[in-house]
Write an enzyme that holds these catalytic residues in place. Structure first.
Site, short mmCIF file in Angstrom:
data_model
loop_
_atom_site.label_atom_id
_atom_site.label_comp_id
_atom_site.label_asym_id
_atom_site.label_seq_id
_atom_site.Cartn_x
_atom_site.Cartn_y
_atom_site.Cartn_z
N ARG A 1 -8.84 69.74 0.96
CA ARG A 1 -8.59 68.34 1.34
C ARG A 1 -7.64 68.25 2.52
O ARG A 1 -6.56 68.83 2.49
CB ARG A 1 -7.97 67.58 0.15
N GLY B 1 -11.39 59.52 10.35
CA GLY B 1 -11.79 60.52 11.34
C GLY B 1 -11.43 61.93 10.93
O GLY B 1 -11.95 62.89 11.48
N ARG C 1 15.37 26.50 30.53
CA ARG C 1 14.95 26.58 31.93
C ARG C 1 14.97 25.16 32.51
O ARG C 1 14.60 24.21 31.84
CB ARG C 1 13.53 27.12 32.03
N ARG D 1 20.04 27.46 32.36
CA ARG D 1 19.90 28.31 33.54
C ARG D 1 19.65 27.45 34.76
O ARG D 1 18.75 26.62 34.78
CB ARG D 1 18.73 29.28 33.35
N GLU E 1 19.54 40.72 35.15
CA GLU E 1 18.10 40.99 35.20
C GLU E 1 17.71 41.82 36.41
O GLU E 1 16.54 41.93 36.75
CB GLU E 1 17.31 39.67 35.17
N SER F 1 23.54 37.26 29.78
CA SER F 1 22.29 37.12 29.03
C SER F 1 21.28 38.02 29.72
O SER F 1 21.02 37.86 30.92
CB SER F 1 21.84 35.67 29.05
N GLY G 1 18.03 39.19 30.99
CA GLY G 1 16.69 38.69 31.27
C GLY G 1 15.77 39.89 31.33
O GLY G 1 15.51 40.45 32.39
N THR G 2 15.31 40.31 30.17
CA THR G 2 14.62 41.61 30.12
C THR G 2 13.22 41.58 30.73
O THR G 2 12.66 42.63 30.99
CB THR G 2 14.56 42.13 28.67
N ASN G 3 12.66 40.38 30.94
CA ASN G 3 11.36 40.36 31.63
C ASN G 3 11.53 40.82 33.07
O ASN G 3 10.88 41.75 33.52
CB ASN G 3 10.76 38.94 31.65
N ASP G 4 12.44 40.15 33.79
CA ASP G 4 12.67 40.55 35.18
C ASP G 4 13.30 41.94 35.25
O ASP G 4 13.01 42.72 36.16
CB ASP G 4 13.55 39.53 35.90
#
Ligand code: ADP
Ligand code: MG
Ligand code: MG
Length: 907
Positions: free
Chosen positions: A91, A100, A582, A637, A772, A791, A793-796
């Site tokens: 097994r 799979g 924003r 902001r 950021e 703060s 700004g983890t996107n930018d």
């Protein structure tokens, strides 16, 4: 020397990395004294070694021999002996159970001679030949790679010829003949005789298990589930016990609780006179456990004890495989069972009430992801539904609509007011319009990071991807699935939480969990039918676990919200403030003309008059938000996007002006368009993401930030005078240098001072910075001189750290990047802990070194992502801010992060 083989008595449940899940749990059950047939486990080390070198590690063969001898001595039988042979199963079993991998081969050790020995020892000729035909069938299919249908068809033909419906209708002579046929198939298809030597059978089967680690399906599954390719699988060799010895024998599966709902009790199926997977393969109708009890009260009684024992030991829902051999119970597998989101919450809470686990442990057993599944409107499970197929759950929700096969049709039909579901093999950026127009998206290919999945999740549109059973024919505007053909306009329903695809419409019911989150426990329970115990318990469980999460978490949870409505919603869902408000939407709509005036201004006076017109409008916006969030912080902001985003589209405008010129239009409007075009042209940027935006706007356009700060200050003052408790904060976006902060701060402080004097109030409004840009992180010690809070700004920060423009890269090549393993999950979805996270960590340390009481938070989308939340907890942020809808998820995950890192209590 490395040890490659472990007896069951040598392992335990915590050795899953080495022994795989199945092996580790077999060992655990053995050590609990449960009736497990003896056997041994070949480690994942051996598999990894085999993958590297391509041959079985030299020491392995010897170790297998030693363990086999031990097994033989313990049982007093020998593998494949002529009399009373020892038989084994081989097994696979990796750390995570996954499709799979090689299917189990039972009855290894049988050959032309030992089958006779087995028959005479068991005094059951039919049984012996049944076992032998099963071996050749399974071995042929899984080890020798022969098409399994060839065996299955031969078996069917035998049953038809004999006129019996079930395999149990075949007698010893039939099975003997079948063995001859099966052997012929093996010879014909593989070019070799079925191996008669028992040890050769064993060695080939072991090697085949290792090879199955790298089958196409296994690799695909691992990629989708983010399981590492180099874990390898273990192999379990287990002495056979027989459920096919007659009606006093059988095989079964059971759960200690209902994995679908979490209801306590025994759930399972039993099939008499059967072996292995027969019970789940649907070859004959199975018995319920209640019927099993009637059939064999002794074996059932023992099973019940074992179930209770296992649940007490694992302190969780267990999923169990067992076999009864002539009235004796044998345990063949157990594991902590998979369960639905609802079951997870109910079981965790039940176990706490049963005093089997603590609240902290309960919290570890549920996830934000599961909570999010409970929050979407759901298909009514009680309704009549026809399941067509199942794909991957890519974006939750329950969508009902008419199937369409092109983006154009989706948009056209939507315009006619129809609900549509866009069905494609896969989507690409051209389908965006169609996806927006659809209530759901369904694809037959692609995984959880495919274009369809990523985009649909981003839009919050229900989506099911990779439904491989669907044959989508876009040209013919139809798809076929298991014999049903769906054509354009037919209604289908898709469940983005389960991946299910239904024929026709399915009624949708609102989630009782959302009702609870919005209106509280009593209100939610009032709505649930008195006899609907399942739903009642679910809501109570969610409340208990979320309340505990709130008690133990260190992170505050705030919301990204720009309007009083969003703020209110966030507050209801438990938001403790606004981490990101924003201001750009306050420049849209009919205020756009004022922005145009600002940009087109010929001198400072004109500029100022435009700003003066904007100021009171902004002030009213802020008053609304500060009112909704009274008493809680609102981090506002200052304007961030480049101003040309507020101007008309360049190309459109250019065409308009050209047409006007051709017409010889000399109207005032046409003249204005011309001026506007020049301005748009002048402010156009090749790469707006890195252009004139954020703090740069404030420095370059005099008066812009001053106006915004004044609006904030006056709103704050107004709220104070109205007896409120406003807590506005001013956040400066996209600063890279401390000098930028100084310039804006000086300007802002002057305004605050002026307003305080004018209004006769004290304004306590902190000023902070978004972090950021990498440079801001590197110089965070200096930034903290000026900024009272950071703060992230983890996107930018992700865009600028990776050099990715999100809009350009995500749909374009992220699928390839995840497939090729550059990252296992998009860094925009879950924070890249090493790169972007490293910058955050550094900035936290530098910021705190300069200003020990600095407030630290995150306002990128990562603030609502479970893995990222654990990271932010780990680096010691004060809060995360996310979209209002994700607040409960963030609360739960913040609590889990505290518990996992040892911060919770142990009640
Ligand atoms: P899977 O990984 O698909 O669960 P298993 O290894 O559990 O596969 O085996 C498939 C079936 O064979 C199961 O029903 C299991 O209980 C049965 N089985 C495995 N080993 C033995 C054995 N030694 N004796 C009897 N049945 C066995
Ligand atoms: Mg199993
Ligand atoms: Mg930003």
């Amino acid at each position: 020397m490395v040890k490659y083989v472990y007896e069951f008595s040598e392992g335990n449940k915590d050795l899953k990395d080495l022994l795989g899940g199945k092996g580790a749990n077999l060992a655990e059950m053995t050590n609990l004294g449960l009736p497990v047939p003896p056997g041994f486990t070949i480690t994942t080390d051996a598999c990894r070694e085999y993958m590297h070198s391509g041959v079985l590690p030299p020491g392995l063969r010897v170790e297998v021999t030693q363990s086999l001898r031990q097994l033989e001595d313990a049982l007093g039988r020998q593998l494949g002996d002529f009399h009373d042979p020892l038989l084994v199963s081989v097994r696979s079993g990796a750390k995570f159970s996954m499709p799979g991998m090689m299917e189990t081969v039972l009855n290894v050790g049988l050959n032309d001679a030992s089958v006779e020995g087995l028959a005479s020892f068991a005094n059951n000729e039919r049984f012996a030949w049944d076992s032998y035909r099963r071996l050749i069938q399974m071995f042929g299919k899984t080890v020798l790679d022969i098409d399994g249908d060839l065996f299955a068809h031969a078996l069917e033909a035998k049953k038809t010829a004999k006129g019996v419906a079930a395999d149990t209708g075949l007698d010893a002579e039939d099975l003997k003949a079948l063995v001859t046929e099966f052997k012929a198939i093996v010879k014909r298809e593989s070019g070799r005789d079925f191996p008669q030597h028992p040890r050769e059978q064993l060695d080939l089967a072991i090697e085949a298990v290792f090879n199955s680690w790298n089958t196409e399906r296994a690799r695909l599954y691992r990629r989708r589930e983010r399981i590492s390719d180099d874990l390898g699988t273990a192999v379990n060799v287990v002495a056979m016990v027989f459920g096919n010895l007659g009606d006093d024998s059988g095989t079964g599966v059971c759960f200690t609780r209902d994995p679908a709902t979490g209801t306590p009790g025994d759930y399972g199926d039993y099939l008499p006179n059967a072996q292995g997977e027969d019970v789940v393969a649907g070859i004959r109708n199975t018995l319920s456990l209640a019927d099993f009890e009637k059939l064999d009260p002794n074996a059932f009684g023992e099973l019940k004890q074992v179930m209770r024992r296992l649940e007490t030991h694992y302190r969780d829902l267990c999923d169990i495989e067992f076999t009864v051999e002539r009235g004796k119970l044998w345990m063949l597998q157990t594991r902590v069972g998979k369960r639905t989101a609802a079951a997870a919450f109910r079981i965790a809470h039940h176990l706490v009430e049963e005093h089997l686990i603590t609240m902290d442990e309960a919290l570890e057993r549920v996830t934000g992801e599961q909570l999010s599944k409970l929050m979407f409107p759901q298909f009514d499970v009680k309704a009549d539904r026809t399941l067509l197929a199942k794909g991957m759950a890519a974006s939750p929700g329950a969508a009902v609509g008419q199937a369409v096969f092109s983006s154009a049709t989706a948009e056209a039909w939507k315009a006619e007011g129809k609900d549509v579901i866009l069905v494609r093999r896969e989507t690409n950026p051209d389908d965006l319009g169609g996806m927006i127009a659809s209530v759901g998206v369904l694809t037959s290919r692609g995984g959880k990071t495919s274009h369809a999945a990523v985009v649909a999740r981003g839009m919050g549109t229900t989506c099911v991807v990779g439904a491989e059973a669907l044959q989508v024919d876009v040209a013919a505007k139809q798809f076929a699935v298991n014999g049903t053909v769906i054509t354009e306009g037919d209604t289908i329903a898709i469940d983005g939480s389960t991946g299910e695809i239904f024929l026709g419409s399915v009624p949708v019911v609102p989630s009782p969990v959302v009702r609870y989150l919005e209106d509280g426990l009593d209100a939610a329970l009032d709505e649930v039918a008195v006899d609907d115990e399942e739903t009642r318990e679910l809501v109570v469980a969610v409340d208990a676990l979320l309340t505990h999460a709130d008690e133990v978490r260190k992170l505050h949870v705030e919301a990204n919200a720009d309007t009083p409505e969003d703020a209110q919603r966030a507050r209801t869902l438990g938001g403790q403030g606004i981490g990101l408000c924003r201001t750009e939407h306050m420049f849209l709509g009919d205020r756009r003309v004022l922005v145009e005036r600002l940009i087109l201004a010929k001198d400072e006076a004109e500029q100022q008059s435009a700003l003066d017109a904007l100021m009171p409008l902004q002030r009213e916006d802020f008053i609304g938000i500060l009112t909704a969030m009274d008493g809680l912080p609102v981090t506002i902001r200052l304007i961030d996007p480049p101003l040309h985003e507020f101007l008309p589209d360049y190309t459109e405008l250019k065409v308009k002006v050209a047409l006007a010129e051709e017409r010889g239009d000399t109207s005032e409007d046409a003249a204005r368009d011309k001026v506007l075009l020049a301005a748009v042209d002048k402010t156009r940027e090749a790469n707006p993401m890195l252009g004139l935006r954020g703090v740069r706007l404030g420095i370059v356009i005099p008066g812009l930030f001053t106006m915004q700060v004044r609006a904030i200050a006056e709103a704050h003052a107004a709220r104070l005078k109205a007896g409120g408790a406003p807590k506005a904060e001013i956040m400066i976006p996209l600063a890279a240098s401390v000098m930028e902060l100084h310039l804006i701060r000086d300007e802002a402080e002057a305004v605050l001072k002026a307003v305080a004097e004018e209004q006769g109030v004290t304004l306590d409004i902190p000023i902070g910075a978004m972090i950021e840009l990498p440079r801001a992180a590197f110089t965070a010690d200096r930034m903290a001189d000026v900024a009272e809070f950071f703060s992230f700004g983890t996107n930018d920060l992700t865009q600028t750290t990776w050099g990715f423009s999100r809009d350009d890269v995500e749909g374009a090549f992220f699928t390839q990047y995840t497939e090729k393993g550059v990252f296992s999950v998009s860094p925009f979805e879950s924070i890249d802990t090493q790169g972007v996270g490293g910058l955050v960590k550094m900035a936290v340390e530098k910021g705190r070194a300069t200003r020990p009481d600095i407030t630290l938070g995150v306002c990128g989308e990562h603030g609502g992502d479970p893995d990222s939340i654990h990271f932010f907890h780990g680096v010691g942020l004060d809060y995360v801010s996310c979209s209002p809808f994700r607040i409960p998820i963030a609360r739960l995950e913040a609590g889990r992060a505290a518990v996992v890192s040892g911060g919770g209590d142990t009640r």
